[in-house]
Write a protein that holds these residues in place. Sequence first.
Motif, PDB file in Angstrom:
ATOM      1  N   PRO A 670      38.745   7.457  50.099  1.00 55.44           N
ATOM      2  CA  PRO A 670      38.014   8.085  51.518  1.00 55.44           C
ATOM      3  C   PRO A 670      36.983   7.363  51.208  1.00 55.44           C
ATOM      4  O   PRO A 670      35.856   7.262  49.452  1.00 55.44           O
ATOM      5  CB  PRO A 670      38.597   9.221  51.673  1.00 55.44           C
ATOM      6  N   ALA A 671      35.976   7.311  52.126  1.00 54.43           N
ATOM      7  CA  ALA A 671      34.856   7.652  51.529  1.00 54.43           C
ATOM      8  C   ALA A 671      33.922   8.820  50.918  1.00 54.43           C
ATOM      9  O   ALA A 671      33.107   8.498  50.366  1.00 54.43           O
ATOM     10  CB  ALA A 671      33.809   7.912  53.003  1.00 54.43           C
ATOM     11  N   GLU A 672      34.441   9.904  51.424  1.00 54.58           N
ATOM     12  CA  GLU A 672      34.399  10.928  49.651  1.00 54.58           C
ATOM     13  C   GLU A 672      34.762  11.293  49.016  1.00 54.58           C
ATOM     14  O   GLU A 672      36.180  12.081  49.392  1.00 54.58           O
ATOM     15  CB  GLU A 672      33.776  12.034  50.766  1.00 54.58           C
ATOM     16  N   CYS A 673      34.943  10.609  47.792  1.00 56.93           N
ATOM     17  CA  CYS A 673      36.079  10.804  46.837  1.00 56.93           C
ATOM     18  C   CYS A 673      36.354  11.439  45.522  1.00 56.93           C
ATOM     19  O   CYS A 673      34.971  11.282  45.151  1.00 56.93           O
ATOM     20  CB  CYS A 673      36.821   9.153  46.724  1.00 56.93           C
ATOM     21  N   ASN A 674      36.591  12.732  45.420  1.00 59.36           N
ATOM     22  CA  ASN A 674      36.535  13.168  44.192  1.00 59.36           C
ATOM     23  C   ASN A 674      37.971  13.529  43.297  1.00 59.36           C
ATOM     24  O   ASN A 674      38.640  13.969  44.155  1.00 59.36           O
ATOM     25  CB  ASN A 674      35.686  14.685  44.284  1.00 59.36           C
ATOM     26  N   ASP A 675      37.840  12.624  41.987  1.00 54.78           N
ATOM     27  CA  ASP A 675      38.769  12.814  41.189  1.00 54.78           C
ATOM     28  C   ASP A 675      40.218  12.153  42.110  1.00 54.78           C
ATOM     29  O   ASP A 675      40.169  10.518  41.199  1.00 54.78           O
ATOM     30  CB  ASP A 675      39.155  14.172  41.029  1.00 54.78           C
ATOM     31  N   TYR A 676      40.590  12.562  42.504  1.00 61.09           N
ATOM     32  CA  TYR A 676      41.619  12.173  42.782  1.00 61.09           C
ATOM     33  C   TYR A 676      41.994  11.977  44.756  1.00 61.09           C
ATOM     34  O   TYR A 676      41.020  12.513  45.091  1.00 61.09           O
ATOM     35  CB  TYR A 676      43.175  12.121  42.926  1.00 61.09           C
TER      36      TYR A 676
END
Length: 809
Positions: A670-676
Motif C-alpha cells: 500500500p502507499a502507506e506501509c509500516n513494517d508489514y
Amino acid sequence: MILVLLLMIMQTFASNIDVQISYIDASLINIHWCSDTVLALTSKGSVYRSDDRGRQWTKMSEIFHRKALIQLEDSDDRVGIVNNLVASPVDKQLILFTGTGQIAWISLDCGKTITAVKAGKQLREYQFHPIEKDWILASAWKQCGSDELLAGTPCVSYKELLLSQDTGITWHSIATYVNQFTWGVKNKDMAKYTPKERILASFDPQGRGHQSISSWNMDANLYYSDDFFQTRTLSVPAGSRFLLTESFLFVAKVTSQYTQEVSLYVSGTELGQYKYTIIDADSKLLEHSYSILDTSENQVFMVVNHLKPSSPLGVIYISDSTGTRYSRSLENVARLENSAEFYRVQGLEGIYLANVYAEDQAKIYSHQVLEAMEEGFYAQQNGFKDEDLKKYKQTRITFDKGGQWVPLKPPTVDADGKPINCNKCSLHIHLSQAFYQFAPIYTQTNSIGIIVATGSIGKYLSYRQDQVNTYLSRDGGLTWIEIKKGSYIYEMSNHGGLIVMSKDQETTNQIVFSWNGGMEWTPFNFLDQKAEIQNIITEPQNKGTRFIAYGSIQLESNGIKTEQGLLATIDLDELHQRNCIGQDKPGEVGSDYELWTPSGLVNPECLFGKKVTYMRKRREAACYNPDTLEKIISVTPCQCSQEDYECDLGFVMNNQLCVPIDGTINVDPPAECNDYYTVSSGYRKIAGDICEGGVEHPSMRFSCPNNKGWIFDWLVIGGILFGLFWVYNNQDKVKEYFTRTEMSQLPQSKSDKLIQQLQQKQPKQQQQQQQYQPINLEQNDSQDQKFDEELIEKDENIQMDDDGSHELI
C-alpha cells in the motif's frame, strides 16, 4: 363400496368445517389485519370491514363518500375512490387510506371511525414515522390547474414532498422537484444517535419546467435535514437515488446524463453521520442500475446491470461486513424491473435462491448486446432478443450465503409415488409472479426449514401448465418432495403443521389440507360452483386454523352473468385435531416431535458455521401444535469448512475454487506501509459465520519495502506470481492433485502456502460436493420450446406485483 365410503368421510369432514362465504364488488388488492378486525380493499376502491376475523363483512363505501363530501363542501372536485391503505408501524389500528382525488381518509381505530382529509392535491407515496405516531411524509404532483389553463399562463408539473405532524389532518410542502425521500431513522435504536426529525431526500434545488423521474437526473442531489427542511445539508452531489437500511446508506451518484451511468457509494449510519466510500469491487461498477436485494444478515446482496439499461441479465455481488468491499457471487441472474428473481429463506441463516439464465445462451445474448453498443449506445440489437432468454431460466441455491450456488435436487418420485425417470435433471421453481402468475416461493419464520413452491423438473424452468407442479422442502431446500400435481396457491399455519392449498391456474370450488406435511391431503368443497382463487391467507402469527381464500366468481341472476369478488373464510378448528404430545422428549418413541439440525452442502449438520438443533413436529405426526412452541434446543460452533468461506475481492469462484481474476493478484504494498502488509489468500470468512478451527485461509504477511526483510519477501512474491500463473493455467491438474493428496503432505513454503490456499479442497469435501454438482439435462423437445416461445410472447407485458422486499436505488 370404496367410493361410497370416501364420500361419507368427506361429508363428515364437511359437517365439521365452518365456512362463511361473502361476495364483494371486485377482487381484492389489499388486506390488513388489526387483531380480530380485518380490512379489505377491492380493485373498484371499496373498503370492506370485518369485526369477527373474516366471518362477516360490511361495505364502507357510503361512509367514505359521505365524509369526503363534507370536506369538499361546494367544490367541483371529485371525491375519488380509495386506491390503497397504509398501516402505521407504531400502531396497527392507525390506517391511512389514499385516494384517486384530493381526498384522503384516516382512521385511528382500524376503520371503525373515518375522518376525511382534503389535502388540496392527490397524495401518493406515504411513509409513517417509525417512532412518532402522528408524523407522516407523502408525495404529490403539482398539476396544471383549471385557472392556469384558462388564463394561458405557463404551467409545470413536478413532484413535491409533504409533511403532516397531526396524523394527516393538515399538510404542508417542504421540498419540490423531489425524486425520493425517507425518514432518517428506521427504529428506536437508530434514534439513539440520529435525530428523529431527520429526513433524507433527493431533489433538484434549481428545478424548472416539467419534472421527469423516468431516468437518472444529474441535477438532483441528496440532502438531509433535521428541522423538516427549514435548513438542509448537502450529502451527495448528483445523488439521484438512495436506500437507507439500519446499517447502511447507499447512494447512486449519476456520472453521465447521456449514457445513464451511475456509481454507487455507501456509508455507515453510526452516530448519525455519513462518511461515503465508493464501493470496492472486482470490476469497475460504473453501471446503469443497482438493486439492493438483501441486507438482513450484516451483509449486502446487490444485483448490478452491466449491459444496456433494459438488460434482463444481472450479476449478484456480495459484500463483506463493512458493506464496502464486493465480490462476484452469481452470474447471469434474471433481473426484474427493480430487483431480481432472488429469495431469502425465512428462519434459516445463509440460505438464498436465485433464478439465472443458462450460461451458453447468456453468453450469446451478452455478445450481441456488446456488439450493438459498439455501433452506438442505443443501436438496434439484432438476433437474440431479451424475451428469448426467458426460455432458458434455471434455479440455483446457496447454503453459505452466496459462496457457492448449485442446482436444486429433484425429487426421486412424483406426487403419485411413481419414480421420476430422468438421468440428468434439476428442479427449477418460480421465485416471483412476474411471468404467468404461478404461485411464488413461500417460507415463514415460525415454520423452520419448510419451503413450498411451484416449479418443474427439467433442464429449464417451464411455464406450461401441464408441466408445473407443487413442491415442498422440509430441510431448507436441500431435498425436495413433489406434493401435488399441477400448480396450487398455498398457505401454512400452526408452525408449519397445517398446509392449505387450492388450484390457481383453473377455476375450482375445492381446497385441500394436510396435517402431515403433504403426505396425505384431505379435499373439501367449500363452494357450490367454481371460482378463480387468487390467494389464501391466514392470521398474521400463522398459528391458528382460520384461513381466508379470496378471488373472483361468475354469478348469474335473471339470466345475466356478473363477475364479483369472493371472500371465503374457512375455519378448520372444529375438526378437533388431536393435540401433539411429547414436547418434553423429542426424538423418543411415542413423541410427536423430532430433533432436526439444518445441513449445508459440505459439513453435515452445520450451517453458517454453527450446529443448531431444533425441535419440530415429525412429518408423519398428524396433530395440532400448541400456540407456543420452543424451537431452538441448542447452538454450538462447528469446525470451519470450505463452506464457511467466500471469495475475497479480486477473486472469483471457478470450479468451486477461488482463483484470481485474470490469473493475477495485486501484491504491491500500500502507499502507506509500516513494517508489514498482508495479501489475501483468496478467501474471506462469511460475515456472521461463527465456525472455529478446521479449514483456515489466513492472509500472507510481507515486509514493507523499507523493512530489512523486503528483499527476501519480494523474491517470495516473484515465486508466488509464477506459481499463480501456473496454477491458473493448470486448474484441472491442481484439482486432481489435491484430490489425491492428504493435507499433511502439502508443501509448506510461503509460495506454496498461498497457492495451496487459493486452490485447496479436502477430498471429503470434494466428494460431498460432487453429489450436488450441476447436471446437464437434454430435455424440452422442439414442441415444448415452441409452446414456451408462444407463451412468453403472450405474457411479455405482464408486470410483477412487487412485494416491497427489493428496492431499486
